[in-house]
Design an enzyme around this catalytic site. Structure first.
Site, PDB file in Angstrom:
ATOM      1  N   MET A 186      63.763  96.675  87.611  1.00 52.57           N
ATOM      2  CA  MET A 186      64.593  96.736  86.407  1.00 52.57           C
ATOM      3  C   MET A 186      66.016  96.259  86.676  1.00 52.57           C
ATOM      4  O   MET A 186      66.971  96.738  86.069  1.00 52.57           O
ATOM      5  CB  MET A 186      64.603  98.175  85.874  1.00 52.57           C
ATOM      6  CG  MET A 186      63.226  98.748  85.613  1.00 52.57           C
ATOM      7  SD  MET A 186      63.221 100.410  84.860  1.00 52.57           S
ATOM      8  CE  MET A 186      64.006 101.387  86.149  1.00 52.57           C
ATOM      9  N   GLY A 187      66.187  95.324  87.608  1.00 53.90           N
ATOM     10  CA  GLY A 187      67.506  94.786  87.897  1.00 53.90           C
ATOM     11  C   GLY A 187      68.431  95.845  88.466  1.00 53.90           C
ATOM     12  O   GLY A 187      68.048  96.644  89.324  1.00 53.90           O
TER      13      GLY A 187
ATOM     14  N   GLY B  40      67.459  99.584  88.791  1.00 55.42           N
ATOM     15  CA  GLY B  40      66.560 100.113  89.800  1.00 55.42           C
ATOM     16  C   GLY B  40      65.122  99.697  89.583  1.00 55.42           C
ATOM     17  O   GLY B  40      64.830  98.549  89.231  1.00 55.42           O
TER      18      GLY B  40
ATOM     19  N   GLY C 201      63.662  90.884  93.752  1.00 58.12           N
ATOM     20  CA  GLY C 201      62.335  91.414  93.442  1.00 58.12           C
ATOM     21  C   GLY C 201      61.361  91.208  94.584  1.00 58.12           C
ATOM     22  O   GLY C 201      60.521  92.070  94.878  1.00 58.12           O
ATOM     23  N   ASP C 202      61.455  90.065  95.259  1.00 60.19           N
ATOM     24  CA  ASP C 202      60.595  89.781  96.404  1.00 60.19           C
ATOM     25  C   ASP C 202      60.925  90.719  97.567  1.00 60.19           C
ATOM     26  O   ASP C 202      60.022  91.195  98.270  1.00 60.19           O
ATOM     27  CB  ASP C 202      60.758  88.333  96.844  1.00 60.19           C
ATOM     28  CG  ASP C 202      60.552  87.359  95.700  1.00 60.19           C
ATOM     29  OD1 ASP C 202      59.679  87.626  94.846  1.00 60.19           O
ATOM     30  OD2 ASP C 202      61.265  86.337  95.651  1.00 60.19           O
TER      31      ASP C 202
END
Length: 310
Positions: free
Chosen positions: A222-223, A226, A252-253
């Protein structure tokens, strides 16, 4: 071993440009060029965390040679299928003053049916030594949108844990094969469920819907807010600590790599979620996708706030 699949690998170029605006000439204060693509980023962080990885994908033309040379320079094991055409460029312009990030990602080379079948054979061959199969990112033209769904099914047949991180029809079709782990961001999850997801409760409801359809674990990034993770037994949300933000490319990775690493260590869902959230934050503190040091990830983890939702 963890096998990561990056069908649409890229040369990633990150320009750092202060006060970036449109319709003018800029001179970057720094440039970073690396082998990229989501699966490669995941492999990079997993290697940093001490895991044995093998990166698989397509490589085309001069850019493909740059990608493979970059992997060699980083000592990342790889086994790519060479194809005609040209692997894509993905360009990010990061403005540290205004904290903005602009990305231009090429589509990728056309892949023939012959090379799609060669990639199927490649995945079948490496699954014999894979504990995890991580399927990440977009697919280039010519790759059918059920390719990831097929890979998830064959991974299950061969006893490997499947992890899916993609978008659009690739994600929809992949979910139908019931992977062990799915990691969308909020926008990708919104597209799958077909409704706006504006609150943690709405995101949780959508994630639980995927779990009820047969997905083992859903982790939603969620950026800066978190991440959230849910399975059939429990659900948690984690909030990262305050950091000096540099770039979100690859966060994200990095989250996914640390989440996988924690699960391999036998950690419970909230611990894996905290580890992933710390890695995403650590990545956002450096330039380049997946170049966050393990020491930085570990230092941030105790400051992640995890709360149980159910």
């Amino acid at each position: 071993m963890i096998v990561t699949v990056t069908l649409n690998a890229a040369v990633d170029i990150t320009y750092t440009v202060e006060n970036y605006t449109l319709d003018r000439v800029h001179r970057p204060i720094s440039v970073k060029t690396v082998a990229g693509g989501k699966g490669i980023n995941v492999a990079r962080v997993l290697k940093t965390l001490g895991r044995e990885t093998l990166a698989v994908g397509f490589a085309a033309g001069y850019n493909g040679e740059l990608i493979l040379a970059g992997l060699d320079e980083e000592n990342l094991m790889h086994d790519f299928v060479r194809i005609p055409g040209e692997s894509r460029l993905c360009i990010a312009v990061v403005d540290p003053v205004n904290r903005t990030q602009t990305e231009v990602n090429e589509v990728g080379p056309e892949v023939s049916q012959q090379h799609v079948e060669e990639m199927r054979d490649k995945i079948l061959s490496v699954l014999g030594k894979a504990d995890y199969l991580v399927l990440s990112g977009s697919t280039p033209p010519g790759v059918p949108n059920d390719f990831y769904a097929w890979a998830i099914s064959v991974a299950r047949d061969r006893g490997a844990i499947s992890v899916l991180d993609t978008s659009g029809e690739n994600l929809v079709r992949g979910i139908e094969s019931m992977p062990d782990v799915v990691k969308p961001n909020v926008a990708e999850l919104t597209e799958v469920v077909g409704r706006e997801l504006n609150t943690v409760e709405e995101i949780l409801d959508a994630a639980l819907g995927l779990v009820s359809s047969g997905v083992g674990t859903v982790a939603v990034t969620m950026g800066r807010s978190g991440a959230l993770a849910a399975d059939a037994d429990e659900a948690w949300v984690a909030v990262p600590p305050e950091i000096e933000f540099v770039s979100a490319v690859g966060s994200g990775d990095s989250f996914l790599a640390a989440f996988i690493d924690a699960r391999i260590r036998g950690e419970a869902l909230p611990v894996a979620l905290a580890a992933g959230t710390a890695a995403g934050a650590a990545n956002a503190m450096v330039y380049g996708a997946g170049f966050c040091p393990a020491e930085l990830i570990k230092s941030l983890e105790p400051n992640v706030q995890a709360s149980r939702l159910r």
